[in-house]
Design a protein around this motif. Structure first.
Motif, short mmCIF file in Angstrom:
data_model
loop_
_atom_site.label_atom_id
_atom_site.label_comp_id
_atom_site.label_asym_id
_atom_site.label_seq_id
_atom_site.Cartn_x
_atom_site.Cartn_y
_atom_site.Cartn_z
N ARG A 271 -20.63 -31.07 16.78
CA ARG A 271 -19.95 -30.16 17.69
C ARG A 271 -20.71 -28.85 17.78
NH1 ARG A 271 -14.46 -31.39 18.64
NH2 ARG A 271 -14.11 -29.19 19.08
N PHE A 272 -20.42 -28.08 18.81
CA PHE A 272 -21.05 -26.78 19.01
C PHE A 272 -20.21 -25.64 18.44
CE2 PHE A 272 -22.82 -29.61 22.10
CZ PHE A 272 -24.11 -29.19 22.33
N ASP A 273 -18.93 -25.91 18.21
CA ASP A 273 -18.00 -24.86 17.82
C ASP A 273 -17.62 -24.97 16.36
OD1 ASP A 273 -16.51 -27.15 17.89
OD2 ASP A 273 -15.02 -26.44 19.32
N GLY A 274 -16.61 -24.22 15.96
CA GLY A 274 -16.13 -24.25 14.58
C GLY A 274 -16.33 -22.90 13.91
N THR A 275 -15.79 -22.77 12.72
CA THR A 275 -15.84 -21.51 11.97
C THR A 275 -16.76 -21.66 10.77
OG1 THR A 275 -13.58 -20.95 12.63
CG2 THR A 275 -14.49 -19.80 10.72
N VAL A 276 -17.72 -20.76 10.65
CA VAL A 276 -18.59 -20.70 9.49
C VAL A 276 -17.89 -19.87 8.42
CG1 VAL A 276 -20.84 -19.95 8.61
CG2 VAL A 276 -20.64 -20.86 10.95
N MET A 277 -17.89 -20.38 7.19
CA MET A 277 -17.25 -19.69 6.07
C MET A 277 -18.33 -19.28 5.07
SD MET A 277 -13.93 -19.81 6.73
CE MET A 277 -13.12 -19.55 5.15
N LEU A 278 -18.26 -18.01 4.63
CA LEU A 278 -19.22 -17.46 3.67
C LEU A 278 -18.49 -17.05 2.40
CD1 LEU A 278 -22.07 -16.28 2.95
CD2 LEU A 278 -21.32 -14.17 4.07
#
Length: 365
Positions: A271-278
């Motif tokens: 997918r192109f979207d989503g949330t990156v978590m750091l």
């Protein structure tokens, strides 16, 4: 730039999103579609107001600059070579081919004729994955040292009306089908792979089609349907990868990177979207999207980048070299599983150029 003419060969399930998205990219001008099944080509052409042709007639068109090869993997070589012989650039669905020997044929002919090859996946150009790339490049997790890549499904016979090619013949199995998304994203984040080791298994010798006119029919399974490996990157990072059609449910995230100073959770590379978590002092924190094309299914973005790169005379990001290296990783993993050996890669590739962030970028978390 003047848009480049696009012709699509292969009117299966994946063609619809390419046809929908072609109008979204000003670099592209959709001209025609073709398929060995005239009714399939006619249906797609009618939906999008373009010409339906035979493959040979499409290749003969002077107004088509790039042929988009959306055939099944076993046909990628034949269609790709025919397009190159016709003087067309080629952009292919993944994988580039079903073996390194075939992939090299395509690369060699393109180089000899001064033409370009591009190849999906292009999801690594999406907003979520370029946001993750920017965080890695900025040192947000320090030096990347390890990671995990996890694709585990129950199998495509649950939704695809003709899933035979996922299980039979060259290019079958989860590593060929879904592995390119994960491996391409990892090369985007970490650079090229240097060596691999792996083991593989097959849980079922047949599958039952669940949908469409063939529902209830069995499909023989020849491919290895669970592949577990380790990718050793030239940078020194070690990443565990699993691709499977044998898992009903799991709790693993798609991609995780572990560095000397922190870790990243990276969304689904299909997918192109989503949330990156750091990870940080206060635990896991969502990161703002810093790049475009993170809000929808933008398949064809790599094709548009390729067209723009031809006009700008610069390398395109979803390149033939990248796709050949990913194919090398796939073939080497399967050979490592067969032989029980750790194998060096025979190819190298440049890490694709990062995409510029949105201007102005959102404030950092």
């Amino acid at each position: 730039m003047t848009p480049l003419g696009i012709g699509i060969i292969g009117c299966g399930v994946i063609s619809d999103i390419y046809l929908q998205n072609a109008a979204r990219f000003p670099q592209l001008s959709l001209r025609a579609v073709a398929d060995l099944r005239p009714d399939a080509a006619q249906a797609r052409a009618q939906d999008h107001g373009i010409d339906a042709l035979t493959p040979d007639a499409l290749l003969a068109r002077d107004d088509i600059d790039i042929v988009v090869n959306l055939t099944v993997p076993a046909a990628h070589l034949e269609v790709g070579l025919a397009a190159l012989r016709a003087g067309k650039h080629v952009y292919s669905e993944k994988p580039l081919a079903v073996s390194m020997a075939e992939g090299r044929q395509l690369a060699d002919m393109a180089a000899a004729r001064g033409l370009r090859i591009g190849c999906a996946p292009d999801t690594f150009l999406g907003g979520a994955h370029q946001t993750a790339r920017a965080l890695v490049d900025a040192g947000a997790i320090g030096r990347p040292v390890a990671g995990t890549a996890t694709l585990m499904l129950a199998g495509h016979e649950r939704w695809h009306p003709n899933p035979d090619f996922y299980y039979q013949g060259p290019g079958a199995g989860p590593l060929f089908d879904m592995g390119p998304y994960y491996i391409t994203e990892l090369v985007n984040l970490l650079g090229p792979v240097q060596q691999v080791s792996a083991m593989a298994a097959r849980a079922h010798h047949s599958r039952i089609i669940a949908t469409g006119p063939r529902a209830g029919q069995p499909v023989a399974v020849d491919a290895q349907t669970h592949v577990a490996g380790v990718l050793g990157f030239a940078s020194g990072a070690l990443v565990q990868i699993v691709t499977s059609f044998d898992v009903r449910a799991h709790m693993h995230s798609p991609l995780e990177l572990y560095g000397t100073d922190g870790s990243l959770l990276i969304p689904d590379p299909n997918r192109f979207d989503g949330t990156v978590m750091l990870s940080g002092a206060e635990g896991w924190q969502p990161q703002p999207m810093t790049h475009a094309h993170g809000d929808d299914n933008h398949r064809g973005l790599g094709l548009a980048d390729m067209a723009q790169a031809i006009a700008d005379d610069r390398p395109h990001r979803a390149s033939g070299d990248l796709a050949l290296h990913v194919l090398d990783v796939i073939e080497s993993l399967l050979e490592a599983a067969r032989t029980g050996r750790t194998l060096p890669l025979s190819t190298d590739c440049a890490r694709p150029d990062a995409v510029a962030p949105l201007t102005p970028a959102p404030e950092a978390a």
